[in-house]
Enzyme design. Structure first.
Site, PDB file in Angstrom:
ATOM      1  N   GLU A  41       0.841  -1.200   0.000  1.00  0.00           N
ATOM      2  CA  GLU A  41       0.000   0.000   0.000  1.00  0.00           C
ATOM      3  C   GLU A  41       0.878   1.253   0.000  1.00  0.00           C
ATOM      4  OE1 GLU A  41      -3.621   1.885   2.795  1.00  0.00           O
ATOM      5  OE2 GLU A  41      -2.556   0.069   3.405  1.00  0.00           O
ATOM      6  N   LYS A 110      -9.300   2.456  -2.561  1.00  0.00           N
ATOM      7  CA  LYS A 110      -9.640   1.870  -1.260  1.00  0.00           C
ATOM      8  C   LYS A 110     -11.009   2.340  -0.801  1.00  0.00           C
ATOM      9  CE  LYS A 110      -7.432   1.037   3.252  1.00  0.00           C
ATOM     10  NZ  LYS A 110      -6.214   1.323   4.049  1.00  0.00           N
ATOM     11  N   CYS A 144      -5.572  -3.335   2.109  1.00  0.00           N
ATOM     12  CA  CYS A 144      -5.445  -3.378   3.568  1.00  0.00           C
ATOM     13  C   CYS A 144      -6.771  -3.589   4.307  1.00  0.00           C
ATOM     14  CB  CYS A 144      -4.727  -2.113   4.044  1.00  0.00           C
ATOM     15  SG  CYS A 144      -4.027  -2.246   5.719  1.00  0.00           S
TER      16      CYS A 144
END
Length: 266
Positions: A41, A110, A144
């Site tokens: 990330e 995300k 994540c």
């Protein structure tokens, strides 16, 4: 498909240095016959760079994307990497896959931002499932915290994702995610899950490493350590995946009519 996972925090704040780290890793991966190299990330810029995020953010087709495409074509492998994406005045925490021919295959924003740090600097994405076809596999992207929501991974399973790439910046004390949750996500959704983490201290965060690729049997094919940058390798085997799906009834035994309460807001 031979897959390489680059566990590294690179040089926070320096895109040029991080591209050098990626280039070196791509060279080593190519020598090992890798088809896909995945980086963590926010790899291109660093994660804990605070006020530098809006200045270092670039469009999905910006100069850094071109530089990654050049690395991919020179070494003959696909690359998945995290970066801050600028779209007009909006900044997203994004991940992108570039093909071995240098084409942009998929870009994901995300959807679930973690903590005040991310909510202060990014806008959440709205597209849950982003996929690309690569070497006979359907490859999905997630970042994540997204993988910690079972609904997200199940959506990928129902959409046919074979290998889920999860660039991450997982920090202490949440090491149970790569140790326990990722193998379970792979098993319950019958897919490979590659969770590629940063490592070491960066600003206020201590990243735990433990980069993992887990198979549909719930077994970690590879797991990096906690204390140093590493490049680790594992295979995503379509034949094993097909056999595992044939033997495991989770997706066939679902009863969606019972799950309406999962989407109620009150």
């Amino acid at each position: 498909m031979r897959t390489a996972l680059l566990q590294s925090s690179g040089r926070p704040g320096s895109v040029a240095e991080n591209l050098k780290v990626l280039d070196e890793a791509a060279g080593r991966a190519a020598e090992a016959g890798v088809g896909l190299l995945a980086a963590p990330e926010m790899f291109l810029t660093g994660y804990a760079i605070g006020g530098e995020i809006p200045h270092l953010a670039e469009p999905a087709d910006g100069d850094s994307a071109d530089a990654v495409a050049d690395i991919a074509t020179r070494h003959g492998l696909a690359i998945a990497y995290g970066y801050p994406e600028r779209d007009g005045d909006t900044v997203y925490n994004s991940a992108q896959i570039v093909s071995a021919e240098g084409g942009r295959l998929a870009n994901y924003r995300k959807t679930h931002l973690f903590g005040c740090f991310e909510r202060d600097h990014f806008t959440p994405g709205e597209r849950q499932v982003v996929q690309a076809e690569l070497n006979g596999l359907t490859v999905g992207l997630m970042i994540c915290y997204d993988v910690e929501f079972p609904e997200n991974v199940r959506a990928h399973a129902l959409a046919g994702t074979d290998l889920l790439i999860v660039p991450t910046a997982q920090m202490h004390p949440y090491q149970f995610v790569p140790e326990s949750m990722i193998p379970v996500r792979a098993f319950e959704n019958q897919m490979y899950v590659a969770y590629v983490n940063r490592v070491g201290r960066e600003g206020e965060f201590e990243f735990v490493g433990l980069t993992t690729l887990a198979g549909p049997d719930g077994v970690a094919r590879v797991r990096a350590g906690r204390s140093e940058a590493q490049l680790v390798f594992a295979d995503a085997d379509p034949a094993f995946l097909a056999a595992s799906r044939e033997a495991n009834p989770y997706l066939d035994d679902r009863r969606p009519g019972l799950y309406g309460s999962l989407t109620r807001t009150s």
